[in-house]
Design an enzyme around this catalytic site. Structure first.
Site, PDB file in Angstrom:
ATOM      1  N   ARG A   1       0.837  -1.213   0.000  1.00 50.88           N
ATOM      2  CA  ARG A   1       0.000   0.000   0.000  1.00 50.88           C
ATOM      3  C   ARG A   1       0.868   1.257   0.000  1.00 50.88           C
ATOM      4  NH1 ARG A   1      -4.564   0.694   4.514  1.00 50.88           N
ATOM      5  NH2 ARG A   1      -2.757   1.073   5.822  1.00 50.88           N
TER       6      ARG A   1
ATOM      7  N   LYS B   1      -2.527   7.187   1.385  1.00 51.94           N
ATOM      8  CA  LYS B   1      -2.285   7.401   2.817  1.00 51.94           C
ATOM      9  C   LYS B   1      -1.171   8.444   2.926  1.00 51.94           C
ATOM     10  CE  LYS B   1      -2.392   4.486   6.859  1.00 51.94           C
ATOM     11  NZ  LYS B   1      -3.388   5.266   7.572  1.00 51.94           N
TER      12      LYS B   1
ATOM     13  N   GLU C   1     -16.282   6.820   5.859  1.00 56.09           N
ATOM     14  CA  GLU C   1     -15.531   6.085   6.883  1.00 56.09           C
ATOM     15  C   GLU C   1     -15.435   6.956   8.114  1.00 56.09           C
ATOM     16  OE1 GLU C   1     -11.460   5.372   5.659  1.00 56.09           O
ATOM     17  OE2 GLU C   1     -11.279   7.345   4.773  1.00 56.09           O
TER      18      GLU C   1
HETATM   19  N1  PMP Z   1      -9.388   4.955   7.173  1.00 60.23           N
HETATM   20  C1  PMP Z   1      -8.478   5.882   7.484  1.00 60.23           C
HETATM   21  C2  PMP Z   1      -8.739   7.303   7.124  1.00 60.23           C
HETATM   22  C3  PMP Z   1      -7.288   5.511   8.118  1.00 60.23           C
HETATM   23  O1  PMP Z   1      -6.371   6.426   8.417  1.00 60.23           O
HETATM   24  C4  PMP Z   1      -7.072   4.158   8.458  1.00 60.23           C
HETATM   25  C5  PMP Z   1      -5.794   3.737   9.124  1.00 60.23           C
HETATM   26  N2  PMP Z   1      -5.721   4.182  10.449  1.00 60.23           N
HETATM   27  C6  PMP Z   1      -8.078   3.219   8.153  1.00 60.23           C
HETATM   28  C7  PMP Z   1      -9.217   3.656   7.482  1.00 60.23           C
HETATM   29  C8  PMP Z   1      -7.922   1.771   8.483  1.00 60.23           C
HETATM   30  O2  PMP Z   1      -6.912   1.207   7.694  1.00 60.23           O
HETATM   31  P1  PMP Z   1      -5.971   0.033   8.228  1.00 60.23           P
HETATM   32  O3  PMP Z   1      -6.862  -1.091   8.561  1.00 60.23           O
HETATM   33  O4  PMP Z   1      -5.069  -0.259   7.090  1.00 60.23           O
HETATM   34  O5  PMP Z   1      -5.262   0.570   9.412  1.00 60.23           O
END
Ligand code: PMP
Length: 288
Positions: free
Chosen positions: A50, A149, A182
């Site tokens: 990622r 990210k 989200e």
């Molecule tokens: N959405 C956002 C905006 C995030 O920053 C994150 C990570 N903290 C997630 C979802 C969850 O992703 P992951 O399971 O890869 O941590």
């Protein structure tokens, strides 16, 4: 604490980057948050993949191989005797000028911080979390794809502030069309009957690594987890709701916008997924 900065492990007090680094000046960089469970780095390859996708999306040609980054993560964990912990991996475009032009940046930086994290108090996992919809919308993918990210988290921080100011620990973010995207650092799911639903990434959700793990668990358990556009109304009338994220893991949500979700207690399917998730953690990972 020992911090890794571009090839060197240094003491925290000596862990410094240039004030001209565009990661600092403009948030022009990318990151990953990674968990370590029982001396194993959970889903390291997936996080590195990622990171590479984020780099590609911002046209940042990282000068480190996946192996070098992986070694840097593991080396930093070992140097700090991490058994169970949380790793923050950041890559910045490096030192530039006060202008925006990223092409003039040199000396890109790779930073690894290996510590611990507790996002929510322990009893939230047994009692459930209360969340609230906030006015700040998830950034429009045409302006900045939320799948990247990046080191610029102001969109999420504004939403988080709005939730905290109202007395809540987490915010529900809608996209510019009003559909559920989200939370500020977690993906969101609802359970309705036997269906488990989560917004598609096209609705403004990050493709969470924990989200992928949740899909895998659901498949193993014969549960129906699918992507679906969701409205606030869908959430209010859901039987169960939960969030997933590397730091939060799987956490039940029992109230949204003042409406009790289901019975107001963590749901049965949510609890099943939580225990399956914890079983998985002890079985998988890159050994340190
Ligand atoms: N959405 C956002 C905006 C995030 O920053 C994150 C990570 N903290 C997630 C979802 C969850 O992703 P992951 O399971 O890869 O941590």
């Amino acid at each position: 604490m020992k911090i890794y900065i571009t090839g060197e492990l240094v003491e925290e007090a000596d862990a410094k980057i240039s004030v001209f680094d565009h990661g600092f000046l403009y948030g022009d960089g990318i990151f990953e948050g990674i968990r370590v469970y029982n001396k194993c780095v959970f889903k390291l390859e997936e996080h590195l993949e990622r990171l590479e996708y984020s780099a590609k999306a911002i046209m940042f040609d990282m000068p480190w191989s996946r192996r070098e980054i992986s070694d840097a993560v593991c080396e930093t964990c070992r140097a700090n005797n991490i058994i169970d912990g949380y790793v923050r991996l950041c890559a910045t475009r490096g030192r530039g000028t006060l202008g925006l032009n990223p092409k003039v940046c040199e000396d890109p930086q790779l930073i690894v911080i290996a510590g611990t994290i507790q996002l929510y108090p322990e009893d939230y996992y047994t009692e459930g979390l209360k969340i609230i919809t906030v006015p700040t919308r998830r950034v429009n993918p045409a302006a900045l794809p939320p799948m990247i990210k990046s080191l610029n988290y102001l969109n999420n921080i504004l939403a988080k502030l709005e939730a905290i100011n109202q007395g809540y620990m987490e915010a529900l973010m809608l996209n510019d069309q009003g559909y559920v995207a989200e939370c500020t650092g977690d993906n969101i799911y609802i359970v309705k009957g036997r269906d488990i639903l989560t917004p598609p990434t096209s609705a403004g959700a990050l493709k969470g690594i924990t989200r992928d793990v949740t899909f895998a668990i659901a498949q193993e358990k014969g549960l129906d987890l699918t992507e679906s556009e969701l409205t606030r109304y869908d959430l209010w009338i859901a039987d169960e709701c939960f969030l997933t994220g590397t730091a939060a893991e799987i956490i039940p949500v029992t109230e949204i916008d003042g409406r009790k979700i289901g019975s107001g207690r963590p749901g049965i399917l949510t609890q099943q997924l939580m225990s399956a998730f914890h079983e998985k953690l002890s079985l998988e990972g890159t050994i340190l």
